[in-house]
Design an enzyme around this catalytic site. Structure first.
Site: not given
Ligand code: COI
Length: 340
Positions: A84, A187, A223
């Site tokens: 990813r 991301k 989401e």
């Molecule tokens: C995760 O779930 O690892 C994320 O990166 C979300 C984040 C808002 C803590």
């Protein structure tokens, strides 16, 4: 395990930052990544004209390490995070980080911080946060020439208070987190900055979680601001298929578990009006794990799922199976655990 961190209240850790001993950093200069090195400094020094802080050329990931009953330390599906991250990097012109380099970095930084892996049975885990940033001075818009790939780790408890206790969510339509054909499926930090306004608005109204609809038509469920959406209806696991959502590894794992349990899995457009027909809803992601959502407020209507007090039976069973595999209590038949 030889821990010197007995003062940590493992079972009551928040999802926050606790200092650990080491982070690992790789530098990209003159067209190649170096061999990486462990650092104990928590600060990074970068040029004030670095593209990551001006133009948002940054990507990140999130994973967790667990201690099993017999003392193994395992990371859940890091190969998927490596893939990813490659996809995100490609989209925002960050040089490729090979899967081999990524996994080696995870292994080195977790090994160096083993005493911070929460003990088996505490419900906590070691959160692993890789990030890559474009550095070096550059004022015109364009990809950086130098990069830092860094991973830090920190022991964490549940993201939403109460673990498997249900939360209420609000659909926010005035603040989109992503644009059609934008970077919602990557991301990048900017998506989370874009989500802050909706999240703060939701919190003020008493909703710890907010849900976004598709940014084009505002008709389909996308989401939550921190995690993917799943719904259970009869024996079907339903999750949105959308260009503007992040492909969650937790969601993928849960859908595989659901299929293996004999459920039907549907990845498709989910219209917001379908909310009235769902038996159970959950917010799923690395940090959120599986957080049951027992109420969603939208346009003056409260859509409720389950009894409002506890997770529904399917979400509970999916949660138990996933966390059981992560802790080594349930057979890892899909080969998801990466040994440190
Ligand atoms: C995760 O779930 O690892 C994320 O990166 C979300 C984040 C808002 C803590």
């Amino acid at each position: 395990m030889n821990r010197k961190t007995e003062d940590l209240d493992w079972s009551n850790l928040p999802f926050g930052y606790v200092k650990t001993d080491f982070n690992i950093r790789y530098f990209y200069r003159n067209g190649k990544w170096d061999e990486g090195e462990l650092f104990s400094d928590e600060n990074i020094s970068i040029h004030m004209a670095a593209p990551c802080i001006h133009y948002g050329q940054e990507a990140f990931e999130g994973m967790k390490a667990f201690e099993t009953k017999v003392g193994r330390v395992v990371v859940f599906r890091p190969e998927e995070n490596a893939r990813r991250l490659q996809k995100t990097c490609e989209r925002i012109f960050i040089p490729e980080i090979s899967e081999k380099m990524f996994l080696e970095a995870v292994k080195r930084v977790v090994s160096a911080n083993k005493k911070f892996v929460p003990p088996y049975g505490t419900g906590a885990s070691l959160y692993i946060r890789p990030l890559v940033i474009g550095v070096g001075p550059k004022v015109g818009l364009g990809p950086a020439e130098e990069y830092i790939f860094l991973i830090f780790v920190t022991p964490v408890g549940p993201y939403y208070k109460g673990g498997l206790s249900p939360v209420n969510a609000l659909i926010v339509t005035d603040f989109d987190r992503a644009a059609p054909h934008g970077v919602g499926d990557c991301k990048v930090g900017g998506n989370y900055a874009a989500g802050l306004a909706g999240a703060q608005y939701g919190k003020k109204k008493g909703y710890p979680v907010v849900l976004h609809l598709d940014p084009k038509e505002n008709n389909y469920i996308d989401e939550f601001s921190t995690s993917n959406f799943i719904a259970i209806k009869d024996n079907t696991y339903i999750t949105p298929s959308s260009e503007s959502i992040l492909k969650s590894i937790t969601n993928d794992s849960l859908s595989i578990i659901a299929e293996q349990k004999g459920m039907t899995v549907e990845k498709r457009n989910v219209e917001v009006k379908e909310l009235s027909g769902f038996d159970e809803v959950g917010a799923v992601g690395t940090a959120a794990v599986v957080t049951p959502v027992n109420l969603i407020h939208y346009n003056g209507t409260d859509y409720t799922f389950g009894n409002g007090e506890e997770a529904g039976p399917v979400i509970k069973s999916l949660y138990n199976e996933l966390t059981g595999i992560q802790k080594g209590d349930v057979e890892d038949r899909n080969n998801w655990l990466f040994e440190i």
